[in-house]
Design a protein around this motif. Structure first.
Motif, PDB file in Angstrom:
ATOM      1  N   VAL A  39     -23.504  12.832  -4.086  1.00 18.01           N
ATOM      2  CA  VAL A  39     -23.807  11.503  -4.626  1.00 18.01           C
ATOM      3  C   VAL A  39     -23.001  11.258  -5.902  1.00 18.01           C
ATOM      4  O   VAL A  39     -22.458  10.184  -6.113  1.00 18.01           O
ATOM      5  CB  VAL A  39     -25.311  11.360  -4.920  1.00 18.01           C
ATOM      6  CG1 VAL A  39     -25.622  10.012  -5.553  1.00 18.01           C
ATOM      7  CG2 VAL A  39     -26.122  11.550  -3.642  1.00 18.01           C
ATOM      8  N   PHE A  40     -22.909  12.281  -6.741  1.00 19.04           N
ATOM      9  CA  PHE A  40     -22.193  12.178  -8.008  1.00 19.04           C
ATOM     10  C   PHE A  40     -21.176  13.310  -8.104  1.00 19.04           C
ATOM     11  O   PHE A  40     -21.492  14.472  -7.855  1.00 19.04           O
ATOM     12  CB  PHE A  40     -23.175  12.251  -9.180  1.00 19.04           C
ATOM     13  CG  PHE A  40     -22.527  12.297 -10.533  1.00 19.04           C
ATOM     14  CD1 PHE A  40     -21.781  11.225 -10.990  1.00 19.04           C
ATOM     15  CD2 PHE A  40     -22.661  13.411 -11.341  1.00 19.04           C
ATOM     16  CE1 PHE A  40     -21.174  11.266 -12.237  1.00 19.04           C
ATOM     17  CE2 PHE A  40     -22.066  13.461 -12.591  1.00 19.04           C
ATOM     18  CZ  PHE A  40     -21.324  12.381 -13.038  1.00 19.04           C
TER      19      PHE A  40
ATOM     20  N   LEU B 241     -28.065  15.676  -6.515  1.00 20.53           N
ATOM     21  CA  LEU B 241     -26.919  14.818  -6.823  1.00 20.53           C
ATOM     22  C   LEU B 241     -25.651  15.221  -6.077  1.00 20.53           C
ATOM     23  O   LEU B 241     -24.656  14.481  -6.101  1.00 20.53           O
ATOM     24  CB  LEU B 241     -26.644  14.830  -8.332  1.00 20.53           C
ATOM     25  CG  LEU B 241     -27.662  14.074  -9.202  1.00 20.53           C
ATOM     26  CD1 LEU B 241     -27.373  14.311 -10.673  1.00 20.53           C
ATOM     27  CD2 LEU B 241     -27.638  12.581  -8.891  1.00 20.53           C
TER      28      LEU B 241
ATOM     29  N   SER C  95     -29.587   9.391  -5.877  1.00 20.99           N
ATOM     30  CA  SER C  95     -28.916   8.184  -5.388  1.00 20.99           C
ATOM     31  C   SER C  95     -28.168   7.522  -6.531  1.00 20.99           C
ATOM     32  O   SER C  95     -28.445   7.783  -7.709  1.00 20.99           O
ATOM     33  CB  SER C  95     -29.930   7.199  -4.799  1.00 20.99           C
ATOM     34  OG  SER C  95     -30.840   6.762  -5.800  1.00 20.99           O
ATOM     35  N   LYS C  96     -27.199   6.667  -6.165  1.00 21.13           N
ATOM     36  CA  LYS C  96     -26.552   5.846  -7.173  1.00 21.13           C
ATOM     37  C   LYS C  96     -27.265   4.510  -7.205  1.00 21.13           C
ATOM     38  O   LYS C  96     -27.500   3.891  -6.163  1.00 21.13           O
ATOM     39  CB  LYS C  96     -25.070   5.635  -6.863  1.00 21.13           C
ATOM     40  CG  LYS C  96     -24.372   4.827  -7.947  1.00 21.13           C
ATOM     41  CD  LYS C  96     -22.861   4.765  -7.783  1.00 21.13           C
ATOM     42  CE  LYS C  96     -22.251   3.997  -8.957  1.00 21.13           C
ATOM     43  NZ  LYS C  96     -20.774   3.906  -8.881  1.00 21.13           N
TER      44      LYS C  96
ATOM     45  N   TRP D 185     -26.747   6.912 -11.998  1.00 22.70           N
ATOM     46  CA  TRP D 185     -27.301   7.710 -10.908  1.00 22.70           C
ATOM     47  C   TRP D 185     -28.729   8.113 -11.263  1.00 22.70           C
ATOM     48  O   TRP D 185     -29.079   8.264 -12.437  1.00 22.70           O
ATOM     49  CB  TRP D 185     -26.454   8.963 -10.696  1.00 22.70           C
ATOM     50  CG  TRP D 185     -25.086   8.660 -10.182  1.00 22.70           C
ATOM     51  CD1 TRP D 185     -24.651   8.674  -8.892  1.00 22.70           C
ATOM     52  CD2 TRP D 185     -23.940   8.274 -10.971  1.00 22.70           C
ATOM     53  NE1 TRP D 185     -23.321   8.326  -8.811  1.00 22.70           N
ATOM     54  CE2 TRP D 185     -22.859   8.075 -10.071  1.00 22.70           C
ATOM     55  CE3 TRP D 185     -23.719   8.068 -12.335  1.00 22.70           C
ATOM     56  CZ2 TRP D 185     -21.597   7.686 -10.512  1.00 22.70           C
ATOM     57  CZ3 TRP D 185     -22.457   7.680 -12.769  1.00 22.70           C
ATOM     58  CH2 TRP D 185     -21.415   7.492 -11.850  1.00 22.70           C
TER      59      TRP D 185
END
Length: 390
Positions: free
Chosen positions: A63-64, A60, A109-110, A97
């Motif tokens: 991504v987050f 993540l 990924s989102k 996510w």
């Protein structure tokens, strides 16, 4: 509440990340982020081995933003034979996510959410409250806050609303899978009320890109001051003498008290300059603003000051200057709002402020051309309603 369940290859809560033989067993663990609980800790407390929790965090990264993790966020672990197969993390209906197993590694990924912007008509008839009227019309109750924003200069949506009042609005709706996620701009709106009469406004974008609301004749819907420092709240104590609940004697009440839970956004009723932004003792955390024409407003018992709100700072009308609270000499959560003119307290509830500058005459032809189809759609709702009553 923490849950754990064993399922047989069923569709999962937010998506369907797998499709295998019906005999495959999966363990699904649904959790929420607890106070002071980083995601890595939450994963381990949900039973995920340390190395797999680390793999999720690594997948993540980039991504987050883990700093945006909030208490109450939902996440789910889908385990296959004791090994993580799928992870998803959800903050809202459009913010989600995922981490999927791809061979020997995990990929984060989102999730892409398809959101469609529509323009729709909202028609409300108020029998009990704006909230119930919205539900009865199949709308999200947040439409009440949207309308309160548009009519903030003319209508106090707690004091001025009466049974039988009607509201109509042409509004942007952001929809996903047939469900309203949020409302956008109100393009046109009318309100027919027993106490406020007939109000009708249209959104118009100026040549410089600024948008504002105007009445049909081009006069501004805006006034120098809003009717209330809160979008929606009721008055619990009015201006004038009263028996003070703490001091236990009759004392002048130089303002208006509004019931408001701690953390309710408080907005500046007019453009101004901050003169006070600190704890004043009995008033608790207080913000005072100096406005034009000798006016001053003060907001007391606050829990928190707004970003950048400090003595000398300029603020604009509708800017959130603080959050309501229960500080100082207070018997419960509320907002005390006071208005002064030339140094003397006046009753905020009976003021009649002038409207701001009307639309320039050279823009009136364009304004009328653009409002015509909007007005036609609003009137069509009204005509249909009358026809149904016959």
């Amino acid at each position: 509440m923490r849950l754990a369940a064993t399922v047989l290859c069923l569709g999962v809560l937010f998506a369907a990340p797998f499709a295998e033989a019906s005999t495959t067993q999966y363990t699904v663990r649904n959790r929420r982020i607890e106070p002071n609980q980083p995601l890595a800790v939450a994963l381990q407390e949900a039973g995920l081995p340390v190395e797999q929790a680390g793999a999720v965090i690594s997948a993540l990264e980039g991504v987050f933003d883990f700093r945006k993790s909030r208490v109450g966020d939902q996440f789910r672990l889908v385990m296959k034979g004791g090994e993580l197969d799928f992870f998803d993390y959800r903050q809202s209906s459009v913010d989600e996510w995922q981490v999927r197993r791809d061979g020997d590694k995990f990929v984060g990924s989102k999730r892409a959410i398809e959101v469609e912007k529509q323009v729709g008509l909202v028609s409300l008839e108020i029998n009990n409250s704006l909230y119930e009227a919205a539900l009865a019309a199949g709308e999200d109750p947040l439409i009440g806050m949207v309308l309160a924003d548009v009519f903030a200069w003319d209508i106090d949506f707690y004091r001025d609303v009466r049974k039988g009042d009607r509201a109509r609005a042409l509004v942007e709706k952001f929809v996903s899978k047939g469900r309203i996620l949020r409302y956008g701009e109100v393009l046109a709106a009318t309100y027919e009320g027993e106490s406020v009469g007939h109000k009708r406004v249209f959104r118009y974008e100026m040549p410089d890109g600024r948008a504002s609301y105007f009445q049909e004749d081009g006069s501004s819907a805006r006034k120098a001051f809003l009717k209330s420092p809160l979008k929606y709240a009721h008055v619990t104590s009015r201006f004038g003498s009263r028996f003070h609940p703490v001091l236990q004697y009759v004392k002048a009440h130089n303002g208006v008290d509004y019931a408001a839970t701690v953390g309710t956004p408080v907005w500046a009723v007019a453009d101004g300059t901050v003169t006070v932004a600190h704890n004043t003792g009995a008033g608790g955390n207080t913000v005072c603003l100096r406005h034009t024409n000798g006016f001053e407003t003060c907001y007391l018992h606050l829990s928190k000051f707004g970003a950048g709100v400090r003595a000398g700072a300029r603020v604009s009308q509708k800017q959130v200057i603080a959050l309501s609270g229960n500080t100082g000499r207070s018997t419960g959560p509320h907002l005390h709002y006071a208005l002064k003119r030339n140094g003397a307290y006046v009753n905020p509830l009976n003021q009649n402020f002038p409207r701001t500058e009307p639309l320039p005459k050279n823009l009136l032809p364009d304004f009328r051309a653009k409002l015509a189809p909007l007005a036609q759609q609003l009137d069509a709702v009204s005509v249909a309603a009358v026809g149904a009553q016959k």
